[in-house]
Design an enzyme around this catalytic site. Sequence first.
Site, PDB file in Angstrom:
ATOM      1  N   LYS A 199      12.326  29.560  32.493  1.00 36.53           N
ATOM      2  CA  LYS A 199      11.527  29.416  33.726  1.00 36.53           C
ATOM      3  C   LYS A 199      11.380  30.772  34.401  1.00 36.53           C
ATOM      4  O   LYS A 199      12.367  31.368  34.833  1.00 36.53           O
ATOM      5  CB  LYS A 199      12.173  28.449  34.710  1.00 36.53           C
ATOM      6  N   GLU A 273      23.547  37.207  35.763  1.00 36.30           N
ATOM      7  CA  GLU A 273      23.194  38.566  36.202  1.00 36.30           C
ATOM      8  C   GLU A 273      22.751  38.421  37.649  1.00 36.30           C
ATOM      9  O   GLU A 273      21.653  37.947  37.917  1.00 36.30           O
ATOM     10  CB  GLU A 273      22.038  39.125  35.361  1.00 36.30           C
ATOM     11  N   CYS A 307      18.062  44.896  41.456  1.00 33.71           N
ATOM     12  CA  CYS A 307      19.442  44.427  41.625  1.00 33.71           C
ATOM     13  C   CYS A 307      20.422  45.591  41.664  1.00 33.71           C
ATOM     14  O   CYS A 307      21.411  45.546  42.383  1.00 33.71           O
ATOM     15  CB  CYS A 307      19.793  43.480  40.488  1.00 33.71           C
ATOM     16  N   GLU A 404      22.744  42.395  50.490  1.00 29.66           N
ATOM     17  CA  GLU A 404      21.657  42.904  49.662  1.00 29.66           C
ATOM     18  C   GLU A 404      20.345  42.717  50.420  1.00 29.66           C
ATOM     19  O   GLU A 404      19.986  41.596  50.766  1.00 29.66           O
ATOM     20  CB  GLU A 404      21.632  42.105  48.350  1.00 29.66           C
TER      21      GLU A 404
HETATM   22  P1  NDP Z   1      16.734  33.714  43.320  1.00 27.64           P
HETATM   23  O1  NDP Z   1      18.149  33.489  42.971  1.00 27.64           O
HETATM   24  O2  NDP Z   1      16.203  33.142  44.548  1.00 27.64           O
HETATM   25  O3  NDP Z   1      15.804  33.177  42.145  1.00 27.64           O
HETATM   26  C1  NDP Z   1      16.003  33.531  40.801  1.00 27.64           C
HETATM   27  C2  NDP Z   1      15.388  32.462  39.927  1.00 27.64           C
HETATM   28  O4  NDP Z   1      16.120  31.245  40.094  1.00 27.64           O
HETATM   29  C3  NDP Z   1      13.956  32.136  40.275  1.00 27.64           C
HETATM   30  O5  NDP Z   1      13.258  31.813  39.099  1.00 27.64           O
HETATM   31  C4  NDP Z   1      14.123  30.917  41.167  1.00 27.64           C
HETATM   32  O6  NDP Z   1      12.975  30.114  41.233  1.00 27.64           O
HETATM   33  C5  NDP Z   1      15.237  30.194  40.461  1.00 27.64           C
HETATM   34  N1  NDP Z   1      15.994  29.251  41.274  1.00 27.64           N
HETATM   35  C6  NDP Z   1      16.011  29.084  42.619  1.00 27.64           C
HETATM   36  N2  NDP Z   1      16.871  28.083  42.968  1.00 27.64           N
HETATM   37  C7  NDP Z   1      17.403  27.621  41.811  1.00 27.64           C
HETATM   38  C8  NDP Z   1      18.369  26.611  41.490  1.00 27.64           C
HETATM   39  N3  NDP Z   1      18.967  25.886  42.430  1.00 27.64           N
HETATM   40  N4  NDP Z   1      18.702  26.427  40.205  1.00 27.64           N
HETATM   41  C9  NDP Z   1      18.153  27.165  39.226  1.00 27.64           C
HETATM   42  N5  NDP Z   1      17.215  28.113  39.454  1.00 27.64           N
HETATM   43  C10 NDP Z   1      16.860  28.358  40.723  1.00 27.64           C
HETATM   44  O7  NDP Z   1      16.540  35.272  43.245  1.00 27.64           O
HETATM   45  P2  NDP Z   1      15.206  36.077  43.462  1.00 27.64           P
HETATM   46  O8  NDP Z   1      14.109  35.562  42.606  1.00 27.64           O
HETATM   47  O9  NDP Z   1      14.985  36.175  44.917  1.00 27.64           O
HETATM   48  O10 NDP Z   1      15.586  37.477  42.814  1.00 27.64           O
HETATM   49  C11 NDP Z   1      16.273  38.408  43.484  1.00 27.64           C
HETATM   50  C12 NDP Z   1      17.748  38.377  43.131  1.00 27.64           C
HETATM   51  O11 NDP Z   1      17.922  38.567  41.726  1.00 27.64           O
HETATM   52  C13 NDP Z   1      18.493  39.494  43.774  1.00 27.64           C
HETATM   53  O12 NDP Z   1      19.701  39.018  44.321  1.00 27.64           O
HETATM   54  C14 NDP Z   1      18.779  40.454  42.624  1.00 27.64           C
HETATM   55  O13 NDP Z   1      19.879  41.266  42.833  1.00 27.64           O
HETATM   56  C15 NDP Z   1      18.919  39.545  41.479  1.00 27.64           C
HETATM   57  N6  NDP Z   1      18.661  40.241  40.231  1.00 27.64           N
HETATM   58  C16 NDP Z   1      19.727  40.524  39.422  1.00 27.64           C
HETATM   59  C17 NDP Z   1      19.542  41.250  38.260  1.00 27.64           C
HETATM   60  C18 NDP Z   1      20.689  41.552  37.370  1.00 27.64           C
HETATM   61  O14 NDP Z   1      20.445  41.925  36.225  1.00 27.64           O
HETATM   62  N7  NDP Z   1      21.917  41.428  37.804  1.00 27.64           N
HETATM   63  C19 NDP Z   1      18.220  41.736  37.867  1.00 27.64           C
HETATM   64  C20 NDP Z   1      17.180  41.354  38.769  1.00 27.64           C
HETATM   65  C21 NDP Z   1      17.416  40.631  39.923  1.00 27.64           C
HETATM   66  P3  NDP Z   1      11.854  30.469  42.332  1.00 27.64           P
HETATM   67  O15 NDP Z   1      11.439  31.859  42.139  1.00 27.64           O
HETATM   68  O16 NDP Z   1      10.760  29.583  42.006  1.00 27.64           O
HETATM   69  O17 NDP Z   1      12.483  30.209  43.659  1.00 27.64           O
END
Ligand code: NDP
Length: 494
Positions: A199, A273, A307, A404
Site C-alpha cells: 500500500k 523503518e 526520516c 520530529e
Molecule cells: P504515517 O505513519 O502516517 O504513514 C505511513 C503509511 O502508513 C502510509 O501509507 C499511511 O497511510 C499508512 N498508515 C496510516 N495508519 C495506518 C495504520 N493504522 N496501519 C497501517 N498503515 C497505516 O507516516 P507518514 O506517511 O506521515 O510518513 C512520515 C513518517 O515516515 C515520518 O515519521 C518518517 O520519519 C517516517 N519515515 C521513515 C523512514 C525510515 O526509513 N525509517 C523513511 C521515510 C519515512 P496514509 O498515507 O494513507 O495515511
Amino acid sequence: MATRKKQPAARRAGLIFGDLWEFDPAPETADPKLKARYDLFIGGKFVRPRSGRTFDSINPANERKLAEIALAGAADVNAAYAAGAKAFGPWSALSGRERGKYLFRIARLLQDRAREFAVAETMDGGKPIKESRDFDVPMAAAHFFYHAGWADKLEYVAPGRSVAPLGVVGQVIPWNFPLLMLAWKLAPALAMGNCVVLKPAETTSITALKLAEILQDAGLPDGVVNFVTGAGETGALVMGHPSAAKVAFTGSTEVGKAIMRQLAGTDRRMTMELGGKAANIVFDDAPIDQAVEGIVNGIFFNQGHVCCAGSRLLVHEPVADQVIAKLKARIRVLRVGDPLDKNTDLGAINSAAQLATIRRLVAAGVSEGAVKYQPPCILPEKGFYFPPTLFTGVTQSHRIAREEIFGPVLSILTFRTVDEAVEKANNTPYGLSAGVWTDKGSRILRMSTELKAGVVWANTFNRFDPSSPFGGYKESGFGREGGRQGLLDYAKLT
Ligand code: NDP
C-alpha cells in the site's frame, strides 16, 4: 510572507549579483502521462475496487486534482493476498537467475521512462524536480539493478546456511519518497522469491501505479506484486492480514507502534523503518563551508520530509557564531517555489495536514522561547509552502528539539566537549542517523561508535547506496533495508 513582486526591468537589465539576481523560469515540461483514474493493481491487472470507493490525489504545488484513485477495502485486500498466494509457488520455484532477469527489466524500463516518472513524482508529492530527476528515480532503478545482481547469488547472503522466501509479504510505505521507498521494499522481497501486497501513501500513490505499468511491460508473472491504494484503514488491513508471512512498514513511530500492538501475540515477522531526529554535529576543526552545505542538504533536502534529516544541529561553541552566520547567508539564496522549476531548491509541503503540523511545531518553538530566523522569502499564493527556518537558543527540552517536525526547520544547539556532543545527540527516543563534521579520523571513529544511530555520516550527509544497509535503533525501528542485511529480512534461514 511577502507576495511575489517583480523587480523593475531596469534593475534587472544588467548582470547584477546579490539581491537582484533573478533566474528565468526553467520549467520541466516532460509529459508525466497521468491517467484521470487509477484502479487497483491485483493479479497483474488494473481492477475496479470492490469497495466501490475512490479518493482524489492532488498536486500540493497548486492544489489541483491530478487523478482519482481507487480505495481498497477488506475484499480488495483479500483479493490481493489471494493473487499473491497463487503466484508464490511458481515464482519462488524459479531460479534466482530467472527472477533476476525480471528485476533487470524493471530497472531498465524505469530508466527508459525516468523523465516521465520524475515529473509525475514531483507533481504528486511536491518535491523539486531536480531531486526526483537526480535522486529518487535513479536511486529506485539502482535498487532494482542491485537486487537483480543478488538474485542468482543468494547462497552468499548467509554463508553456510540456506535461504528460502517467506511467502506473501505485506508492505506499507510513506509519502516522502514514494517511488524510492517502493523500490526499497519490492526489490529485495522479489529477489528472494517472495510475493508482495503493497500500500502506497494516500497522497502519493501515482508512481506506484505507473510502476505497475512497467511490471506489466516487464512480463512479471501475474500476482507477484499487487498494489492496493487507500488511507490508513487500508494500511491496517494489509498489515493485519492473516495470510501475510511478514510485514514491512515505513512510516511514523506512532503508526509503527499501532501496528505492533495490532500484531502482538502473533508470530508475524516484522521490519519497522520509523521516524528520526538526527543530530548533525559540527566540530571546530571541521571544513566549515562544506559543513554548511552538509547542514543545508541535511535539513532542506525534500523540504525536510526525510526520516534521517539532520534536524538537530549540534555545533561546537567556538565556531557557533561563524556557522550560524554562514547558514543564514546560505539559506537566503535558497529558492522556494514551483517544484517543476529546475532551479527550485525547496518545493511544496506534501499536504495541508503536514503544513499544519509544521506550523504548529514552529509556533511551539517560538512560544517556548527559541529564536526563529526565516529569510525574506516569496512564497507562491496557491499550494502548500513553508520557508526554510532556523531556530537558535534551543534547549534539549524544547519540543522542536525532541519531536520530529518533518519539514524545513532546523533546531540549533551548541556543545563544548566531545562527551557533551555524544550525550546530547543520543538524548532522543530516536536513533536513525547522525552526521559528524571534523578533520580528525580518530574522532569520527569514536563518535560513530558512541552515537546510537543506524547510520553515521562523516563529513557528508544524506548519502545512500543500495549496498549499504539502512535502518534504526530505539524508536526509529528495527530491521534493515539495503545490502545483504536487507535481503536477510526477507528470508527464512535453514
Ligand atoms: P504515517 O505513519 O502516517 O504513514 C505511513 C503509511 O502508513 C502510509 O501509507 C499511511 O497511510 C499508512 N498508515 C496510516 N495508519 C495506518 C495504520 N493504522 N496501519 C497501517 N498503515 C497505516 O507516516 P507518514 O506517511 O506521515 O510518513 C512520515 C513518517 O515516515 C515520518 O515519521 C518518517 O520519519 C517516517 N519515515 C521513515 C523512514 C525510515 O526509513 N525509517 C523513511 C521515510 C519515512 P496514509 O498515507 O494513507 O495515511
